[in-house]
Design a protein around this motif. Structure first.
Motif, PDB file in Angstrom:
ATOM      1  N   VAL B 216       1.053  -1.172   0.074  1.00  0.00           N
ATOM      2  CA  VAL B 216      -0.029  -0.068   0.166  1.00  0.00           C
ATOM      3  C   VAL B 216       0.818   1.234  -0.019  1.00  0.00           C
ATOM      4  O   VAL B 216       0.649   2.194  -0.803  1.00  0.00           O
ATOM      5  CB  VAL B 216      -1.057  -0.032   1.307  1.00  0.00           C
ATOM      6  N   THR B 227      -1.007   7.419   2.057  1.00  0.00           N
ATOM      7  CA  THR B 227      -1.797   6.365   1.439  1.00  0.00           C
ATOM      8  C   THR B 227      -2.141   5.123   2.589  1.00  0.00           C
ATOM      9  O   THR B 227      -2.804   4.485   3.135  1.00  0.00           O
ATOM     10  CB  THR B 227      -1.106   5.502   0.429  1.00  0.00           C
ATOM     11  N   PHE B 231      -4.936   3.784   4.744  1.00  0.00           N
ATOM     12  CA  PHE B 231      -5.377   2.155   4.943  1.00  0.00           C
ATOM     13  C   PHE B 231      -5.331   1.617   6.206  1.00  0.00           C
ATOM     14  O   PHE B 231      -6.225   1.055   6.736  1.00  0.00           O
ATOM     15  CB  PHE B 231      -4.091   1.576   4.232  1.00  0.00           C
ATOM     16  N   ALA B 457      -9.302   4.929   1.446  1.00  0.00           N
ATOM     17  CA  ALA B 457      -8.789   3.528   1.240  1.00  0.00           C
ATOM     18  C   ALA B 457     -10.080   2.738   2.112  1.00  0.00           C
ATOM     19  O   ALA B 457     -10.887   3.250   2.892  1.00  0.00           O
ATOM     20  CB  ALA B 457      -7.802   3.157   2.190  1.00  0.00           C
ATOM     21  N   LEU B 472      -8.235   1.291  -3.218  1.00  0.00           N
ATOM     22  CA  LEU B 472      -7.361   2.383  -2.700  1.00  0.00           C
ATOM     23  C   LEU B 472      -7.740   3.584  -3.769  1.00  0.00           C
ATOM     24  O   LEU B 472      -7.789   3.096  -4.876  1.00  0.00           O
ATOM     25  CB  LEU B 472      -5.659   2.092  -3.046  1.00  0.00           C
TER      26      LEU B 472
END
Ligand code: SF4
Lengths: 218, 512
Positions: B216, B227, B231, B457, B472
């Motif tokens: 990720v 990101t 997540f 996410a 994503l």
């Protein structure tokens, strides 16, 4: 807080998450590598041209390659130039895990480069350390084209890239002496160039030294 | 804490529910994605096993999908996840309601062969043209390989198409640009990003969430922290764990450090694209310094591996940040100030690559690009998470929507990020991870304001924390779709690199 502050090894147990420690870009060390680089490039009349291909990187290796030309590293001063044309390139820097969508473009770039040429695999991706081979990616570069130098790191710092270029120039020199590039000439004996070997990998003593110095200073 | 509501709608009501939600002021469809329907047999687990083709005698492959739309109400704060099962893989054409979702509809078709009602042509987005029908996908792919449909454009008369890429300039990501031109003016432009597709969403299927985090982060390395945070928050919400406030502040400091170096890199790229080498060199000095601050603070120049599910892997070296950061930011400030008084530079930026406000809203743009066009969104403020409720950012906007506006927004955000880092470190940081107990299958949505804008996410994990579906949506997925509009608006060839630098997107984030 500061007691734990730079404990970069503390991470949840049993999880294979690799955060590559990077050489502290000590300016003295950069100078040292730069001097040896400038020396080896001299035999190429101080003019070596680099082409890059991104085969699915996460954009960070690209960022480090761009910084090679920035004032802290200033590759141009050492006689290296980036070129947009593969036909003018001596060195090919490849980033990314060779996404299959990029395969044709990569091969065409490689084939368009004149001999002798050297290929540098930049980062953990083309070494096979990030993506396993499958239907999307080849996972490592030497499954597609021959590789001369592997530079590990995720991303390799510009200093590690300079080390990698130094090795690549050595390989290129060896290829030049090995092959006369004419039909009639006899091969010249290798002067001071090291004999061509299998692909070499940049060792990262700097990384270990840096890790040690970090833990000492805290 | 911002709310996330989940609304389960009957397939017939899906559109009505969405219309009702979108009726509220400032609501937008932030994402649209599909998964194999929960009632359908489990998706293929082994990554190597080829998906069974749709049956030898043309038997209908199973196209049942669960469709989810994420609606963000920016004025009230909060996200709504609207979900519905569509048994036959045909759903209402949502891009008619919200043009922003067109790219998502194309992705859904490629991965699940489900398509919007009405049979409108869909573009090729991520699956490369060489992919056969047995190419592994998230669901059941289309039964026949359809030729790629491009953005509708006319190449006739004096116009011709000038291909650029996929291998482009040195240190640039691979991207194919089709420039339609009569010689100088850009009449049309379209992009192909599938070259770099690495299939991360499918690849992590069945992985423990902790392991998936590794990829990720590498989906878009230049927003690794953002990101990863989105997540982690998604997984943490699914497992219903709360991360202690001082640990969240550590994450926020990492996020602001990421914003700083990205904005510096964007300024350097702007100088490069306008051929201003002195400015470029100065901006690169600032960039390198900021990267060294990251190295000193977190042990990685791009802050990889800093976040973990349930917390952070390491403490940040606060004293190093406080010692090194002011100088690096001052360097960047000097560059920007000099640039603002360089007329030859400003001439190239003004009125170049204009994105009008309606376009920005219609296409669902996020981040500095939207803010430069007068759309005042920032999910740190609109949907506060982590420490941002106590430490809100100042949302800076411009109204001209051109390259200059984007640079100014970024320059002001640099100052704001520096302020936030000081406030956050003064409030105290801590490290460590809280244990994440996975109990029963659950889903979660996470979001984070990356340097490029809102990054989303969505995960569904099973009882042992293995990923069943990961979605994503980095900001790059949204913002590239305005690139052709910006490039078309009365620009010439040489403006394209300038516009690209001011967008400062990554192909990696789009082609994840
Ligand atoms: S080696 Fe690491 S930093 Fe470089 S492209 Fe691959 S994932 Fe990104």
């Amino acid at each position: 807080m500061s007691g734990r502050s730079s404990d970069s090894t503390a991470r949840p147990s049993g999880i294979g998450r690799v955060a590559t420690p990077q050489p502290k870009a000590a300016d003295a060390e950069i100078r040292e590598v730069a001097t040896s680089l400038a020396e080896s490039v001299r035999s190429f009349r101080r003019s070596l041209h680099i082409r890059t291909v991104d085969t699915g990187s996460c954009a960070v290796c690209e960022s480090e390659i761009r910084l090679l030309a920035a004032p802290h590293y200033d590759l141009h001063r050492l006689g290296f130039f980036f070129t947009p044309a593969p036909r003018h390139a001596d060195l090919l820097l490849v980033t990314g895990p060779v996404a299959r969508g990029m395969e044709v473009a990569l091969r065409k770039t490689y084939d368009a480069m004149p001999d002798p040429k050297a290929v540098v695999a930049v980062g953990a991706c083309p070494l096979g350390g990030v993506f396993a081979p499958d239907d999307w990616v080849h996972g490592n570069l030497d499954a597609v084209i021959p590789v001369d130098v592997f530079v590990p790191g995720c991303p390799p710092s510009p200093l590690a890239l300079l080390h990698g270029l130094l090795l690549a120039v050595g390989r290129l020199g060896a290829k030049v002496t090995e092959d006369p590039f004419t039909a009639t000439a006899t091969p010249r004996p290798a002067a001071d160039a090291p004999p061509p070997t299998k692909a070499v990998e940049v060792s990262q003593p700097a990384v270990a030294a840096e890790a040690a110095s970090r833990s000492e200073t805290t | 804490m911002s709310r996330v509501d989940v609304v389960r709608a009957a397939p017939g009501d899906f559109e009505t529910v969405l219309l009702r939600l979108l009726g509220a002021s400032d609501a937008r469809v932030a994402d649209l994605f599909a998964s194999t329907a929960s009632t359908a047999p489990a998706a293929p687990a082994a990554p190597a096993a080829p998906t069974a083709p749709g049956g030898p005698d043309g038997a209908q492959p199973d196209r049942a999908i669960t469709l989810r739309a994420i609606v963000a109400s920016d004025a009230e704060g909060g996200y709504v996840v609207v979900e519905s099962d569509f048994e036959d893989g045909v759903y209402p054409p949502l891009s008619d309601l919200s043009p922003a979702t067109f790219v998502e509809e194309c992705e859904i078709f490629e991965e699940f062969s489900a398509r919007p009602m009405g049979g409108k042509p869909l573009n090729r987005v991520l699956v490369p043209p060489h992919a056969e029908t047995d190419f592994p996908r998230l669901g059941t792919g289309p039964p026949v390989v359809e030729p790629g449909v491009r953005a509708p454009h006319v190449v006739a008369g004096q116009a011709f198409e000038f291909p650029v890429g996929p291998v482009r300039g040195v240190g640039q990501e691979s991207l194919y640009m089709g420039l339609v031109t009569t010689g100088e003016e850009v009449l049309d432009l379209y992009l192909h990003q599938w070259h770099k597709h690495r299939g991360i969403e499918r690849r992590v299927h069945g992985w423990p969430a902790e392991r998936a985090l590794f990829l990720v982060e590498r989906a878009e390395g230049l927003s690794a922290v953002a990101t990863a945070w989105a997540f982690c928050r998604a997984v943490e919400r699914a497992a219903a764990v709360a991360v202690p406030a001082p640990v969240e502040r550590t994450r926020a400091v990492a996020l602001e450090l990421e914003r700083l170096y990205n904005h510096a890199a964007a300024v350097a790229a702007l100088c490069q694209s306008t051929g201003l080498s002195v400015g470029q060199a100065q901006a690169e000095i600032a960039l390198e310094r900021l990267l060294r601050v990251n190295l000193a603070a977190a042990g990685h120049r791009y802050l990889f591996g800093t976040l973990a599910i349930g917390g952070v892997t390491r403490a940040l070296d606060v004293s190093a940040v406080r010692a090194l950061l002011p100088e690096a930011v001052a360097e960047l400030r000097r560059v920007v100030r000099a640039l603002r008084t360089t007329n030859s530079f400003l001439d190239r930026l003004e009125a170049a690559g204009t994105v009008p406000q309606e376009t920005a809203r219609g296409l669902g743009l996020v981040g500095p690009i939207a803010r430069a066009s007068g759309v005042e969104i920032d999910c740190r403020r609109d949907h506060p998470y982590g420490p941002y409720a106590e430490h809100p950012p100042e949302v800076r906007t411009r109204h001209s929507g051109d390259v200059l506006a984007r640079m100014e927004v970024m320059a002001e955000e640099v100052e704001d990020s520096r302020r936030l880092i000081w406030d956050l470190t003064a409030a105290g940081l801590d490290s460590g991870c809280v244990p994440v107990p996975y109990g029963e299958p659950a889903t979660g949505l996470g979001w984070c304001e990356s340097p490029r804008g809102e990054s989303l996410a969505w995960v569904s994990v099973d009882e042992e924390g293995r990923i069943e579906r990961l979605r994503l949506r980095p900001a790059s997925v949204r913002n590239w779709r305005a690139f052709d509009d910006a490039a078309r608006a009365r620009n010439v060839f040489t403006d394209v690199p300038i516009i690209e630098a001011s967008f400062w997107l990554t192909v990696a984030g789009f082609a994840r």
